[in-house]
Write an enzyme that holds these catalytic residues in place. Structure first.
Site, short mmCIF file in Angstrom:
data_model
loop_
_atom_site.label_atom_id
_atom_site.label_comp_id
_atom_site.label_asym_id
_atom_site.label_seq_id
_atom_site.Cartn_x
_atom_site.Cartn_y
_atom_site.Cartn_z
N SER A 83 -11.57 -11.38 25.41
CA SER A 83 -10.84 -9.99 25.85
C SER A 83 -9.88 -10.14 26.98
CB SER A 83 -12.00 -9.22 26.43
OG SER A 83 -11.57 -8.05 27.09
N LYS A 108 -16.91 -10.81 27.58
CA LYS A 108 -17.09 -10.58 26.19
C LYS A 108 -16.65 -11.59 25.17
CE LYS A 108 -16.01 -6.43 24.47
NZ LYS A 108 -14.92 -5.31 23.93
N ASN A 139 -15.93 -11.07 21.56
CA ASN A 139 -15.87 -10.07 20.48
C ASN A 139 -15.96 -10.77 19.18
OD1 ASN A 139 -15.06 -8.01 22.28
ND2 ASN A 139 -13.37 -8.66 22.70
N ARG A 163 12.47 1.88 -17.70
CA ARG A 163 12.28 1.12 -16.31
C ARG A 163 12.44 2.31 -15.39
NH1 ARG A 163 16.71 -3.30 -15.36
NH2 ARG A 163 15.52 -4.14 -17.32
#
Length: 474
Positions: A281, A287, A289, A321
Site C-alpha cells: 500500500s 497492509k 493487499n 461489409r
C-alpha cells in the site's frame, strides 16, 4: 502513443504484449499475406519465386506500426496502407512478384484471418497456462482433501465442507472454460469484395484449381480451420470465440472472489503469495493487499462488456461489409485476448503460491459448530421425540440463534442434550452426530470425479491439431 498498460496492470506483461500487441497484429497480417503468396505460387497462378520475395518483404520489423495506424485513418483499416508498403518493398526485391501480393484478397479477408491467427497463437499459450494452473489446483485439492472448512450460502455458514472440494470446484470451472475454448473453430476468411469469390474466379480461370481449394490450402498453412463458405457477414466465429474467452475470465473471477473473501483478516483462511512489492500500500505499510485477486476480478468485470460489444457488432452487421460494426470488433476482441491471457498468467501465480491455513478454517467452522449439523440432527433425532420432535428441535435452534455468536454453538449442543433423553441418544452418539466430518455427503466422491476429468483438459497442442485437421464450419 504507446500503451504500456499503466491502467491495466493485469495485461502489462511481456507475454501478453508479445502475443497481442501491435507488433503481434502486424506479424499476423503479414503472415496472412505472405502465406497467400505461397499458396498462389504452388497453384501456378503467380511467377515462380514470387513467394520468396513476398516472404522477404513481409518482415514485421521493416514496418512502423505507428505510421501504419495513422495511415489507416485514410481507408478505415490497417490492411490498406500495409499492402501498399508491402508491394513497394516487394517491387524493390522482384518487380514480377508484386502480382502475388494481395491478389484476389480484400482488406476484410486479411483482417479477419489475421485476427483468427492472432487468436490461435494466444489460445495456444492460454491453454498451456490453464493446464498448468489446473494441475496446481489438483495438487492443492489432493493436499487438502480432508481439510475441513465451512461451506457458505448467501454469505452465511451453511454446512461442513472441505477445502479440497473448493479447490476442485475451482478446477472444474477452469477445466470447462478451457475445454470450451479449445473446441472453438478459428476459421480463415476468404470471400472477396462481397463474399462471392468473383475476383478469385477470375484469378483461377483456365487453371485446375478452384477458389475453394486455395482457401483450404491457405487455412491449412496458417493452422486455421477451413470455412465451408465465406463468413464475412456472419460474425459467429468472432462471437463464439469472444464468449469462450469471457468464460475463461468468468472462471478466474469466481476464484478471485473466493480468495478475496477468504484472505480478509477476520476470515484469514487463505493468503496470497508474498514477495517483494507484492500487495503493498502507498500509505499503509502494514497492509498485505490481495492484489492478484484484485487484478483477476478487474479482468473478469471487463470481460462481459467486450463480449457484449462483439454481439452488438454482429447484430448490427449490415450489408455485405458493415459500416462501423466490423471495425468495432477489433479492439473488443483484442481486449478479450489480452485480458484472458493476462488473467490466466496472474491466476497461475496466485494458485501456485496460495497459502492455506487449516487452523483458521477449523476455527471459523467452529463458530457455528454443531448448528451446521441441524439438518442431519433433524433427520436422526426427530423420530426419537415422537409427534413433537420437529417443534422441539426447532425450539432448540431458535434458542441458539438468540444467543451471542460466541455462545451459539454451545447453546445449541446443550439445548439439544436437554431436549433428547439420554436413553434415546447417548452422549457418545450425540457427539458423533455433531461431528462435522461425518456430514460431508459425497464431497470426496465429487472431488475425485472432478480431478479425474483433468486429463481431458485440452492443451495447446490438442487445440492446434484440431485446427490442422481442417474442422469445417457450415
Amino acid at each position: 502513443m504507446t500503451d504500456f498498460g499503466l491502467l491495466s496492470a493485469v495485461t502489462a506483461s511481456p507475454e501478453v504484449e508479445a502475443l497481442t500487441g501491435d507488433h503481434a497484429v502486424l506479424t499476423a497480417l503479414l503472415d496472412v499475406e505472405s502465406t497467400w503468396s505461397a499458396v498462389l505460387e504452388d497453384a501456378g497462378l503467380v511467377p515462380a519465386g514470387a513467394a520468396d520475395a513476398v516472404a522477404e518483404a513481409a518482415d514485421p520489423d521493416l514496418y512502423d506500426p505507428a505510421s501504419l495506424a495513422r495511415q489507416a485513418q485514410g481507408g478505415g483499416n490497417p490492411v490498406i496502407p500495409l499492402v501498399t508498403a508491402l508491394k513497394a518493398r516487394v517491387r524493390e526485391i522482384d518487380p514480377a512478384a508484386v502480382k502475388a501480393v494481395h491478389a484476389s484478397l480484400t482488406s476484410q479477408d486479411v483482417q479477419d484471418t489475421a485476427l483468427m491467427l492472432l487468436a490461435a497463437r494466444v489460445r495456444a499459450e492460454l491453454l498451456r497456462e490453464l493446464s498448468r494452473t489446473t494441475t496446481a489446483l489438483a495438487r492443492l485439492s489432493e493436499e487438502h482433501a480432508d481439510t475441513l472448512c465451512v461451506g457458505r450460502s448467501l454469505g452465511q455458514h451453511a454446512l461442513p465442507y472441505t477445502f479440497g472440494l473448493k479447490a476442485a470446484q475451482w478446477l472444474q470451472g477452469l477445466n470447462s472454460a478451457g475445454r470450451r475454448l479449445g473446441e472453438v473453430a478459428l476459421p480463415a476468411q476468404f470471400g472477396g469484395a462481397v463474399g462471392t469469390l468473383a475476383s478469385a474466379t477470375l484469378l483461377t480461370a483456365g487453371s485446375s484449381v478452384s477458389p475453394f481449394a486455395l482457401a483450404q490450402d491457405h487455412a491449412a498453412r496458417l493452422g486455421l480451420a477451413t470455412a465451408h463458405v465465406p463468413w464475412h457477414g456472419d460474425r459467429q466465429p468472432v462471437t463464439v470465440l469472444g464468449d469462450a474467452l469471457a468464460g475463461v475470465l468468468d472462471a478466474a473471477g469466481k476464484i478471485a472472489g473466493d480468495v478475496l473473501f477468504l484472505t480478509r483478516p477476520e476470515v484469514a483462511e487463505l493468503g496470497e503469495p508474498t514477495g517483494a512489492g507484492r500487495g503493498v500500500s502507498s500509505a499503509m505499510p502494514q497492509k498485505q493487499n490481495p492484489v492478484l485477486s484484485v487484478l483477476l476480478r478487474s479482468a473478469a468485470l471487463q470481460g462481459p462488456t467486450f463480449a457484449s460489444q462483439l454481439h452488438l457488432a454482429a447484430g448490427l452487421f449490415n450489408d455485405e461489409r458493415a459500416d462501423g460494426a466490423w471495425h468495432s470488433e477489433w479492439p473488443a476482441l483484442r481486449s478479450l485476448l489480452s485480458l484472458s491471457l493476462g488473467a490466466v498468467l496472474t491466476l497461475r501465480e496466485m494458485i501456485e503460491g496460495l497459502r492455506v491455513f487449516p487452523d483458521a478454517m477449523r476455527r471459523n467452522l467452529d463458530l457455528t459448530g454443531p448448528l451446521l449439523l441441524s439438518e442431519r440432527v433433524k433427520a436422526a433425532v426427530a423420530p426419537l421425540l415422537g409427534d413433537a420432535g420437529q417443534e422441539a428441535l426447532q425450539a432448540v435452534v431458535d434458542a441458539a440463534l438468540r444467543a451471542s455468536p460466541e455462545e451459539r454453538a454451545d447453546a445449541y449442543a446443550q439445548g439439544l442434550r436437554a431436549a433428547v433423553p439420554a436413553e434415546a441418544l447417548s452422549d457418545d452418539a450425540l457427539v458423533e452426530l455433531l461431528d462435522p466430518a461425518g456430514y460431508l455427503g459425497e464431497a470426496e466422491e465429487i472431488r475425485r470425479r472432478i480431478l479425474d476429468s483433468l486429463p481431458d483438459t485440452p492443451d495447446s497442442q490438442d487445440a492446434l491439431d484440431t485446427q490442422d485437421e481442417g474442422a469445417t464450419r457450415d
